[in-house]
Scaffold this motif. Structure first.
Motif, PDB file in Angstrom:
ATOM      1  N   GLY A   1       0.808  -1.210   0.000  1.00  0.00           N
ATOM      2  CA  GLY A   1       0.000   0.000   0.000  1.00  0.00           C
ATOM      3  C   GLY A   1       0.844   1.264   0.000  1.00  0.00           C
ATOM      4  N   GLU A   2       1.961   1.241   0.745  1.00  0.00           N
ATOM      5  CA  GLU A   2       2.838   2.411   0.799  1.00  0.00           C
ATOM      6  C   GLU A   2       3.489   2.674  -0.557  1.00  0.00           C
ATOM      7  OE1 GLU A   2       5.652   2.150   3.979  1.00  0.00           O
ATOM      8  OE2 GLU A   2       4.151   1.385   5.392  1.00  0.00           O
TER       9      GLU A   2
ATOM     10  N   ALA B   1       2.326   1.672  -3.539  1.00  0.00           N
ATOM     11  CA  ALA B   1       1.276   2.111  -4.456  1.00  0.00           C
ATOM     12  C   ALA B   1       0.941   3.583  -4.231  1.00  0.00           C
ATOM     13  CB  ALA B   1       0.030   1.248  -4.290  1.00  0.00           C
ATOM     14  N   LYS B   2       0.887   4.008  -2.981  1.00  0.00           N
ATOM     15  CA  LYS B   2       0.602   5.404  -2.656  1.00  0.00           C
ATOM     16  C   LYS B   2       1.672   6.322  -3.239  1.00  0.00           C
ATOM     17  CE  LYS B   2      -0.587   8.337   1.344  1.00  0.00           C
ATOM     18  NZ  LYS B   2       0.483   9.350   1.281  1.00  0.00           N
ATOM     19  N   TRP B   3       2.940   5.912  -3.110  1.00  0.00           N
ATOM     20  CA  TRP B   3       4.024   6.732  -3.658  1.00  0.00           C
ATOM     21  C   TRP B   3       3.877   6.851  -5.173  1.00  0.00           C
ATOM     22  CZ3 TRP B   3       7.850   7.127  -7.173  1.00  0.00           C
ATOM     23  CH2 TRP B   3       8.841   8.071  -6.952  1.00  0.00           C
TER      24      TRP B   3
ATOM     25  N   VAL C   1       1.179   6.498  -7.085  1.00  0.00           N
ATOM     26  CA  VAL C   1       0.006   7.298  -7.433  1.00  0.00           C
ATOM     27  C   VAL C   1       0.274   8.790  -7.199  1.00  0.00           C
ATOM     28  CG1 VAL C   1      -2.371   7.817  -6.746  1.00  0.00           C
ATOM     29  CG2 VAL C   1      -1.664   5.438  -7.127  1.00  0.00           C
ATOM     30  N   GLU C   2       0.924   9.105  -6.108  1.00  0.00           N
ATOM     31  CA  GLU C   2       1.218  10.507  -5.799  1.00  0.00           C
ATOM     32  C   GLU C   2       2.256  11.106  -6.744  1.00  0.00           C
ATOM     33  OE1 GLU C   2       2.363  10.483  -1.703  1.00  0.00           O
ATOM     34  OE2 GLU C   2       0.281  10.561  -0.966  1.00  0.00           O
TER      35      GLU C   2
ATOM     36  N   ASP D   1      -4.057   6.135 -10.871  1.00  0.00           N
ATOM     37  CA  ASP D   1      -4.936   6.093  -9.698  1.00  0.00           C
ATOM     38  C   ASP D   1      -4.913   4.751  -8.976  1.00  0.00           C
ATOM     39  OD1 ASP D   1      -6.048   8.732 -10.182  1.00  0.00           O
ATOM     40  OD2 ASP D   1      -7.190   7.822 -11.831  1.00  0.00           O
ATOM     41  N   ARG D   2      -4.609   3.684  -9.697  1.00  0.00           N
ATOM     42  CA  ARG D   2      -4.644   2.336  -9.131  1.00  0.00           C
ATOM     43  C   ARG D   2      -3.412   1.568  -9.597  1.00  0.00           C
ATOM     44  NH1 ARG D   2      -8.321   4.547  -6.963  1.00  0.00           N
ATOM     45  NH2 ARG D   2     -10.462   3.828  -6.630  1.00  0.00           N
TER      46      ARG D   2
ATOM     47  N   LYS E   1      -8.442   5.628 -12.906  1.00  0.00           N
ATOM     48  CA  LYS E   1      -9.566   5.015 -12.191  1.00  0.00           C
ATOM     49  C   LYS E   1     -10.656   4.540 -13.138  1.00  0.00           C
ATOM     50  CE  LYS E   1     -12.749   5.910  -8.337  1.00  0.00           C
ATOM     51  NZ  LYS E   1     -13.182   6.921  -7.324  1.00  0.00           N
TER      52      LYS E   1
END
Length: 428
Positions: free
Chosen positions: A103-104, A106-108, A110-111, A116-117, A292
Motif C-alpha cells: 500500500g505504501e 502504491a501510494k508513492w 500514485v502521488e 490512480d490504481r 480510475k
C-alpha cells in the motif's frame, strides 16, 4: 540479429588475446542451466556503485546496469538496509491479506504519477500482460467490442510471454512460437497516418481497435525516442474514439529518461502504463498502473503469488524515496547530456562509422552505419576487454544505460574507453 547471436559471434579475450578463463566453471553451469541466453564468457560476482568485478577480480565500469535495471547501482546502502530490515521482519505473505508495504509503494506511485490504481507483479512482461488483460476486459464490458484489437508498433519490445511476444513487433522473437495470440496489429513507430488508417480499416464487423500499446522510447528497437507531435496526436485520437492509450515504461520509466516517467517527456498522459526494471533497482517487481475509469478488474480476475510481496515492495519504496530525496533526476539530466555530447564528439571523429547518437537522460544509443562491417557486437566485446560493460540494441546500435547515480568522472571514463575502442576497430 538477436543479442544472443551477437554474443555467440563475439568471444571476449584477455589483453594477451586468449579467451578469458577463470575459476568459474562455465561447462558445469551450461550442463544444468537451459541455454536460453547467449552469454558473454564473463562471470560477475560482486558490485559497488557503478562498478562490478568478475570471478578473476577484474573490475568493470557497468553501463548496462542489468539492462536499465540497477537504478541505484550495486550494493546501495538504502537497498541493503531495506532488504535487511524487511527480511528480518516479513518477506512474503499471500495477497489474501493486506500488505502494508504494498500500500505504501502504491501510494508513492500514485502521488508521483498520473495513475490512480496499481497492480503489482514480478516483471515487465507480467505488467504488460496485466495491461493487455485489463484493456481486453474494458473493451468487452465498457466499449462493447466483441473482438478487440490492440495496436502495437514495429520494432517494439514488450516481453517474452506468449501474449507479450505477440505484442512485440519483431518477428525474430516470435519464430517457432506460433500460433500466436490473436488480437494484435502492428503499425510503424512515429507514424500517425498509419495509426489512423489501422483504426479505420480494422473497424469491421465484431472487430475494433480497443487499445494502443506503445513505448515512449523504443529500447530494444534501437533506442528510438517518440516524437512529441505523434504522441500528442495519439492522445487526441484515443480521446475521440475511446481507445485506451497504454505506455510500456518498463525500460524508460523510473527516472531513466531524466524525468520520473517517459510520458512526461511527451506532454501526454496514458490511461494505463507499466513499470518494472528500475522500479526495484534490481529486485524483481513489476507494476501496472491505470486511471480510475479503466480499472475494471474484479477479485479473482487477475493475480500474482509473489506480486507485491513485502520484500519487493519494501525495497522498491526505498528506491523511489532515494530517487526523490537525493535529487537523482538532476544527475540523470546532467550526466545524460554529458554522455550524449561526448558521443556526438565521437560521431564527428568517426563519421564513416557512427551515423547517429540519440536518447533521453541515461538511456542512449550510438548507431553504426548500416553499410559497414562493424557491428554493435564488435564494439561491445572490445569495450568489455577494455573494462566497460555495454549492451547492443540490435545489430547496429550500442546502448548506454548506466546506473542513475553515475558520476561525471565515470561518464568521462566510459567515453575515453569508447574512443579507444572505435580507434582500434576502425583501423583494422
Amino acid at each position: 540479429m538477436s543479442l544472443e547471436t551477437l554474443v555467440q559471434q563475439h568471444p571476449i579475450t584477455s589483453e594477451s588475446g586468449s579467451t578469458l578463463s577463470s575459476a568459474f566453471d562455465a561447462d558445469s553451469f551450461d550442463a544444468v542451466v537451459m541455454s536460453t541466453y547467449g552469454r558473454f564468457p564473463l562471470a560477475l560476482e560482486r558490485g559497488a556503485g557503478c562498478r562490478v568485478w568478475d570471478t578473476q577480480g577484474r573490475e568493470y565500469l557497468d553501463f548496462v546496469a542489468g539492462i536499465a535495471t540497477c537504478t541505484l547501482g550495486h550494493a546501495h546502502p538504502a537497498m541493503v538496509e531495506a532488504v535487511t530490515r524487511q527480511m528480518q521482519k516479513l518477506h512474503h505473505v499471500s495477497n489474501l491479506y493486506y500488505i502494508p508495504e504494498q500500500g505504501e509503494l502504491a501510494k508513492w506511485i500514485v502521488e508521483h504519477s498520473c495513475g490512480d490504481r496499481v497492480f503489482f507483479c514480478n516483471s515487465g512482461a507480467e505488467a504488460n500482460e496485466a495491461a493487455i488483460k485489463l484493456a481486453r476486459k474494458y473493451a468487452h464490458t465498457v466499449l462493447q467490442i466483441e473482438r478487440p484489437i490492440i495496436l502495437t508498433t514495429h520494432s517494439s519490445f514488450h516481453g517474452r510471454t506468449l501474449a507479450t511476444i505477440t505484442a512485440t513487433g519483431q518477428p525474430k522473437y516470435q519464430k517457432n512460437f506460433d500460433p500466436l495470440v490473436p488480437g494484435f496489429h502492428y503499425v510503424p513507430y512515429n507514424d500517425i497516418a498509419a495509426v489512423e488508417a489501422a483504426i479505420s480499416e480494422l473497424d469491421e464487423g465484431d472487430y475494433r481497435v480497443a487499445a494502443i500499446l506503445i513505448e515512449p522510447l523504443q529500447g530494444e528497437g534501437g533506442v528510438r525516442p517518440g516524437d512529441v507531435d505523434y504522441f500528442q496526436k495519439l492522445r487526441q485520437i484515443c480521446d475521440e474514439t475511446g481507445v485506451l492509450l497504454i505506455f510500456d515504461e518498463v525500460q524508460v520509466g523510473m527516472g531513466r529518461s531524466g524525468k520520473l516517467w517517459g510520458y512526461e517527456y511527451l506532454g501526454v498522459e496514458p490511461d494505463i502504463f507499466t513499470s518494472a526494471k528500475g522500479l526495484g533497482g534490481g529486485v524483481p517487481i513489476g507494476a501496472m498502473i491505470s486511471k480510475k475509469f479503466c480499472d475494471v478488474f474484479q477479485p479473482g480476475e487477475h493475480a500474482s503469488t509473489f506480486g507485491g510481496n513485502p520484500l519487493a515492495c519494501g525495497v522498491a519504496l526505498a528506491v523511489c524515496q532515494t530517487l526523490e530525496q537525493e535529487n537523482i533526476l538532476h544527475n540523470v539530466q546532467q550526466r545524460g547530456e554529458q554522455l550524449r555530447t561526448g558521443l556526438r564528439v565521437l560521431a564527428s571523429k568517426y563519421p564513416n562509422h557512427i551515423v547517429d547518437v540519440r536518447g533521453w537522460g541515461l538511456i542512449n544509443g550510438m548507431e553504426l552505419k548500416a553499410d559497414i562491417e562493424l557491428t554493435a557486437g564488435d564494439v561491445v566485446t572490445a569495450a568489455i576487454n577494455e573494462g566497460l560493460l555495454l549492451v547492443p540494441a540490435g545489430p547496429k546500435v550500442i546502448r548506454f544505460v548506466p546506473p542513475l547515480i553515475v558520476s561525471e568522472k565515470e561518464v568521462d571514463t566510459a567515453l575515453q574507453i569508447v574512443d579507444r575502442v572505435m580507434a582500434s576497430l576502425t583501423t583494422l
